[in-house]
Scaffold this motif. Sequence first.
Motif, PDB file in Angstrom:
ATOM      1  N   ASP A 181      12.423  19.765  -5.581  1.00  0.00           N
ATOM      2  CA  ASP A 181      12.417  20.937  -4.868  1.00  0.00           C
ATOM      3  C   ASP A 181      11.349  20.068  -3.588  1.00  0.00           C
ATOM      4  OD1 ASP A 181      12.976  22.130  -2.597  1.00  0.00           O
ATOM      5  OD2 ASP A 181      13.599  23.937  -3.942  1.00  0.00           O
ATOM      6  N   PRO A 182      11.685  18.972  -3.290  1.00  0.00           N
ATOM      7  CA  PRO A 182      10.685  18.370  -1.866  1.00  0.00           C
ATOM      8  C   PRO A 182      10.207  19.351  -0.937  1.00  0.00           C
ATOM      9  CG  PRO A 182      12.899  17.063  -2.275  1.00  0.00           C
ATOM     10  CD  PRO A 182      12.798  18.336  -3.079  1.00  0.00           C
ATOM     11  N   LEU A 183      10.386  20.687  -0.995  1.00  0.00           N
ATOM     12  CA  LEU A 183       9.987  21.275  -0.228  1.00  0.00           C
ATOM     13  C   LEU A 183       8.754  22.036  -1.241  1.00  0.00           C
ATOM     14  CD1 LEU A 183      12.702  22.306   1.708  1.00  0.00           C
ATOM     15  CD2 LEU A 183      11.005  21.182   2.010  1.00  0.00           C
ATOM     16  N   LEU A 184       9.156  22.665  -2.372  1.00  0.00           N
ATOM     17  CA  LEU A 184       7.752  23.276  -2.802  1.00  0.00           C
ATOM     18  C   LEU A 184       6.560  22.642  -3.417  1.00  0.00           C
ATOM     19  CD1 LEU A 184      10.275  25.691  -5.405  1.00  0.00           C
ATOM     20  CD2 LEU A 184       9.500  25.888  -3.078  1.00  0.00           C
ATOM     21  N   ARG A 185       6.206  21.510  -2.648  1.00  0.00           N
ATOM     22  CA  ARG A 185       4.666  20.811  -2.921  1.00  0.00           C
ATOM     23  C   ARG A 185       4.077  21.796  -1.514  1.00  0.00           C
ATOM     24  NH1 ARG A 185       1.877  16.064  -0.890  1.00  0.00           N
ATOM     25  NH2 ARG A 185       0.784  14.886  -2.275  1.00  0.00           N
ATOM     26  N   HIS A 186       2.501  21.185  -2.001  1.00  0.00           N
ATOM     27  CA  HIS A 186       1.861  22.022  -1.294  1.00  0.00           C
ATOM     28  C   HIS A 186       2.483  21.096   0.159  1.00  0.00           C
ATOM     29  CE1 HIS A 186      -1.212  23.827   0.676  1.00  0.00           C
ATOM     30  NE2 HIS A 186      -1.062  24.753  -0.115  1.00  0.00           N
ATOM     31  N   PRO A 187       2.409  21.348   1.840  1.00  0.00           N
ATOM     32  CA  PRO A 187       1.642  20.123   2.172  1.00  0.00           C
ATOM     33  C   PRO A 187      -0.052  20.447   2.813  1.00  0.00           C
ATOM     34  CG  PRO A 187       2.176  22.683   3.424  1.00  0.00           C
ATOM     35  CD  PRO A 187       2.526  22.464   1.531  1.00  0.00           C
ATOM     36  N   GLY A 188       0.539  18.635   3.450  1.00  0.00           N
ATOM     37  CA  GLY A 188      -1.055  18.505   3.274  1.00  0.00           C
ATOM     38  C   GLY A 188      -1.472  17.390   5.002  1.00  0.00           C
ATOM     39  N   ASP A 189      -1.864  16.921   4.614  1.00  0.00           N
ATOM     40  CA  ASP A 189      -1.490  15.982   6.396  1.00  0.00           C
ATOM     41  C   ASP A 189      -0.499  14.693   5.903  1.00  0.00           C
ATOM     42  OD1 ASP A 189      -3.047  13.980   5.016  1.00  0.00           O
ATOM     43  OD2 ASP A 189      -5.407  15.075   5.580  1.00  0.00           O
ATOM     44  N   ILE A 190      -0.722  14.046   7.358  1.00  0.00           N
ATOM     45  CA  ILE A 190       0.089  13.000   7.669  1.00  0.00           C
ATOM     46  C   ILE A 190      -0.637  11.865   7.708  1.00  0.00           C
ATOM     47  CG2 ILE A 190       2.259  11.607   8.755  1.00  0.00           C
ATOM     48  CD1 ILE A 190       2.059  14.793  10.377  1.00  0.00           C
ATOM     49  N   ASP A 191      -0.619  11.332   6.157  1.00  0.00           N
ATOM     50  CA  ASP A 191      -1.232   9.828   5.999  1.00  0.00           C
ATOM     51  C   ASP A 191       0.056   8.601   6.661  1.00  0.00           C
ATOM     52  OD1 ASP A 191      -3.827  10.188   4.271  1.00  0.00           O
ATOM     53  OD2 ASP A 191      -2.928  11.648   4.331  1.00  0.00           O
ATOM     54  N   LEU A 192      -0.756   8.015   7.682  1.00  0.00           N
ATOM     55  CA  LEU A 192       0.407   6.437   7.565  1.00  0.00           C
ATOM     56  C   LEU A 192      -0.481   5.676   7.274  1.00  0.00           C
ATOM     57  CD1 LEU A 192       2.122   8.324  10.894  1.00  0.00           C
ATOM     58  CD2 LEU A 192       3.155   8.486   8.456  1.00  0.00           C
ATOM     59  N   TRP A 193       0.197   4.238   6.767  1.00  0.00           N
ATOM     60  CA  TRP A 193      -0.405   2.645   6.791  1.00  0.00           C
ATOM     61  C   TRP A 193       0.421   1.964   7.901  1.00  0.00           C
ATOM     62  CZ3 TRP A 193       1.436  -0.586   2.384  1.00  0.00           C
ATOM     63  CH2 TRP A 193       1.367  -1.739   2.756  1.00  0.00           C
ATOM     64  N   VAL A 194      -0.502   1.825   9.075  1.00  0.00           N
ATOM     65  CA  VAL A 194      -0.140   0.858   9.561  1.00  0.00           C
ATOM     66  C   VAL A 194      -0.673  -0.961   9.259  1.00  0.00           C
ATOM     67  CG1 VAL A 194       0.655   2.342  11.265  1.00  0.00           C
ATOM     68  CG2 VAL A 194      -2.049   1.671  11.670  1.00  0.00           C
ATOM     69  N   ASN A 195      -0.267  -1.610   9.487  1.00  0.00           N
ATOM     70  CA  ASN A 195      -0.865  -2.996   9.090  1.00  0.00           C
ATOM     71  C   ASN A 195      -1.467  -3.081  10.289  1.00  0.00           C
ATOM     72  OD1 ASN A 195      -1.352  -5.271   7.201  1.00  0.00           O
ATOM     73  ND2 ASN A 195       0.568  -6.429   8.315  1.00  0.00           N
ATOM     74  N   ARG A 196      -2.206  -2.393  11.079  1.00  0.00           N
ATOM     75  CA  ARG A 196      -3.628  -3.464  12.061  1.00  0.00           C
ATOM     76  C   ARG A 196      -4.706  -3.111  11.664  1.00  0.00           C
ATOM     77  NH1 ARG A 196       0.748  -4.694  13.152  1.00  0.00           N
ATOM     78  NH2 ARG A 196       2.149  -4.280  15.531  1.00  0.00           N
ATOM     79  N   SER A 197      -5.643  -3.618  12.608  1.00  0.00           N
ATOM     80  CA  SER A 197      -7.559  -3.914  11.520  1.00  0.00           C
ATOM     81  C   SER A 197      -7.584  -2.214  11.955  1.00  0.00           C
ATOM     82  CB  SER A 197      -7.978  -5.430  12.363  1.00  0.00           C
ATOM     83  OG  SER A 197      -7.839  -4.360  13.980  1.00  0.00           O
TER      84      SER A 197
ATOM     85  N   ASP B 190      -2.160  -5.713  -0.145  1.00  0.00           N
ATOM     86  CA  ASP B 190      -1.140  -5.195   0.912  1.00  0.00           C
ATOM     87  C   ASP B 190      -0.974  -5.360   1.311  1.00  0.00           C
ATOM     88  OD1 ASP B 190      -2.368  -3.264  -1.006  1.00  0.00           O
ATOM     89  OD2 ASP B 190      -4.209  -2.257   0.109  1.00  0.00           O
ATOM     90  N   ALA B 191      -1.337  -6.784   2.591  1.00  0.00           N
ATOM     91  CA  ALA B 191      -0.989  -7.037   3.374  1.00  0.00           C
ATOM     92  C   ALA B 191       0.669  -7.822   3.451  1.00  0.00           C
ATOM     93  CB  ALA B 191      -1.775  -7.735   4.243  1.00  0.00           C
ATOM     94  N   ALA B 192       0.244  -8.349   1.998  1.00  0.00           N
ATOM     95  CA  ALA B 192       1.345  -9.311   1.389  1.00  0.00           C
ATOM     96  C   ALA B 192       2.377  -8.079   1.447  1.00  0.00           C
ATOM     97  CB  ALA B 192       1.024 -10.069   0.764  1.00  0.00           C
ATOM     98  N   GLN B 193       2.460  -6.838   0.795  1.00  0.00           N
ATOM     99  CA  GLN B 193       3.513  -5.740   0.319  1.00  0.00           C
ATOM    100  C   GLN B 193       4.269  -4.978   2.317  1.00  0.00           C
ATOM    101  OE1 GLN B 193       4.705  -4.953  -2.111  1.00  0.00           O
ATOM    102  NE2 GLN B 193       4.025  -6.671  -3.204  1.00  0.00           N
ATOM    103  N   PHE B 194       2.719  -5.322   2.391  1.00  0.00           N
ATOM    104  CA  PHE B 194       3.733  -4.434   3.554  1.00  0.00           C
ATOM    105  C   PHE B 194       5.434  -4.211   3.918  1.00  0.00           C
ATOM    106  CE2 PHE B 194       3.985  -2.676   8.117  1.00  0.00           C
ATOM    107  CZ  PHE B 194       3.165  -1.614   8.052  1.00  0.00           C
ATOM    108  N   PRO B 195       5.436  -5.633   4.543  1.00  0.00           N
ATOM    109  CA  PRO B 195       6.974  -5.719   5.299  1.00  0.00           C
ATOM    110  C   PRO B 195       8.179  -4.845   4.229  1.00  0.00           C
ATOM    111  CG  PRO B 195       5.440  -8.464   5.752  1.00  0.00           C
ATOM    112  CD  PRO B 195       4.277  -6.832   4.689  1.00  0.00           C
ATOM    113  N   ARG B 196       7.784  -5.751   2.356  1.00  0.00           N
ATOM    114  CA  ARG B 196       8.801  -4.877   1.890  1.00  0.00           C
ATOM    115  C   ARG B 196       8.639  -2.977   1.657  1.00  0.00           C
ATOM    116  NH1 ARG B 196       8.874  -3.774  -3.948  1.00  0.00           N
ATOM    117  NH2 ARG B 196       7.335  -4.195  -4.387  1.00  0.00           N
ATOM    118  N   GLN B 197       7.480  -2.691   1.903  1.00  0.00           N
ATOM    119  CA  GLN B 197       6.875  -1.240   1.925  1.00  0.00           C
ATOM    120  C   GLN B 197       7.967  -0.618   3.425  1.00  0.00           C
ATOM    121  OE1 GLN B 197       5.851  -0.682  -0.644  1.00  0.00           O
ATOM    122  NE2 GLN B 197       5.917  -2.711  -1.473  1.00  0.00           N
TER     123      GLN B 197
END
Length: 378
Positions: free
Chosen positions: A117-133, A188-195
């Motif tokens: 049940d995904p809605l029972l996991r304790h929520p936190g902040d939003i972590d986003l990975w953007v392939n930028r400097s 990580d940089a090489a993996q970003f397009p696939r992710q």
Amino acid sequence: MQQPPLEWKLFLQLLQVSMGCREALECIPTNEQWMAIYHQAERQLLEGIVYTALERLPREQQPKGDFPIAWFVQTEQIRQANLELNHYVEKVMHELDTDGMPAVLLKGQGIAQCYPDPLLRHPGDIDLWVNRSMNEIVDYAHRKGVKVTEEGFIHLSYYYFEQVLVELHFTPSFVLTPWRNRYLRRYDAAQFPRQAAHRTTLPGTTTPVAVPTPDFNIVFLILHLQRHFFFDGVALKQFVDIYYLLRHTHFTAEERQHVLHQFSRLGMKRFARATMYVMHSIFGLEEEKLLLPPHKALGELLLTDIYYAGHFTANDLRRKRGETHWQRYWRMAARNIRMQPVETLVHPFYNLLSRPWTYLKLFMTDTVHATADEQRKC
């Protein structure tokens, strides 16, 4: 060192019941013990997950009175908070994509999709990975006019609609050893397009969002967990994430080999083996699902840290009053060197080279005053 109390043991057993690898507790908890069990669930950020065990227990072991109702209310609040956070994730990621900054959702609402049940996991902040400097991320934040709360080592934090904390990572994680960190950045940089192409739809939303593939995610989650162990302390919530990812995924031989190769290149094998011990001994994960043979001694070290440190070392039950920064440093170094010897030896040089004045000033003070957030920035 003093052994954890019976309430901790009962809490772990209740967590096992919620995961379906145990049917009952070893004894009937008293009302006081039930309160202690609930407080452990709060401390480990597992209130919603553990609550599901209550109705699975034999009737004679179920808590009495208003206590289950109060816990139910808390669980429903977690469920509602997750639905709201999913909508914010959808909005933020759509906005980034529109602005030419495609992102991948790390941890949190993404890994929750592996839970029953995904809605029972304790929520936190939003972590986003953007392939930028990092400079590009800072410039983007300034153009958007958002309130930046932190410019960390690998991320920038800001509040979205003044309600939800968003962390924009230019790289998902890091290691202290320079040559390993260079490899990690390239990987990580090489993996970003696939992710970025791997998408799922969160509960209550309609637009698919990018989340890591399981083979990338397991490396990232264990590396992230290792970093928290090294600096902050770890909570069972983070191990539950890994458990459900491993249980949910059938790795092909090629994917398994890929994961093991990353463990080796990043010097993670000892910590990964300790993690596998927790997966098997506490959560009952089948041996065929384990990625490496469990390491009992290191795994017990992890379990001790989970109990005493909790989510951050600011709440470490082992910390003595008046402990100086030097005392804390040597206490943690003695623990860390067993798990990650190279990272531990590199750590002081990394500190002095990356932020010399910060650390000289820190160690010139008499006692530990830093909050958990301040420690994490270090």
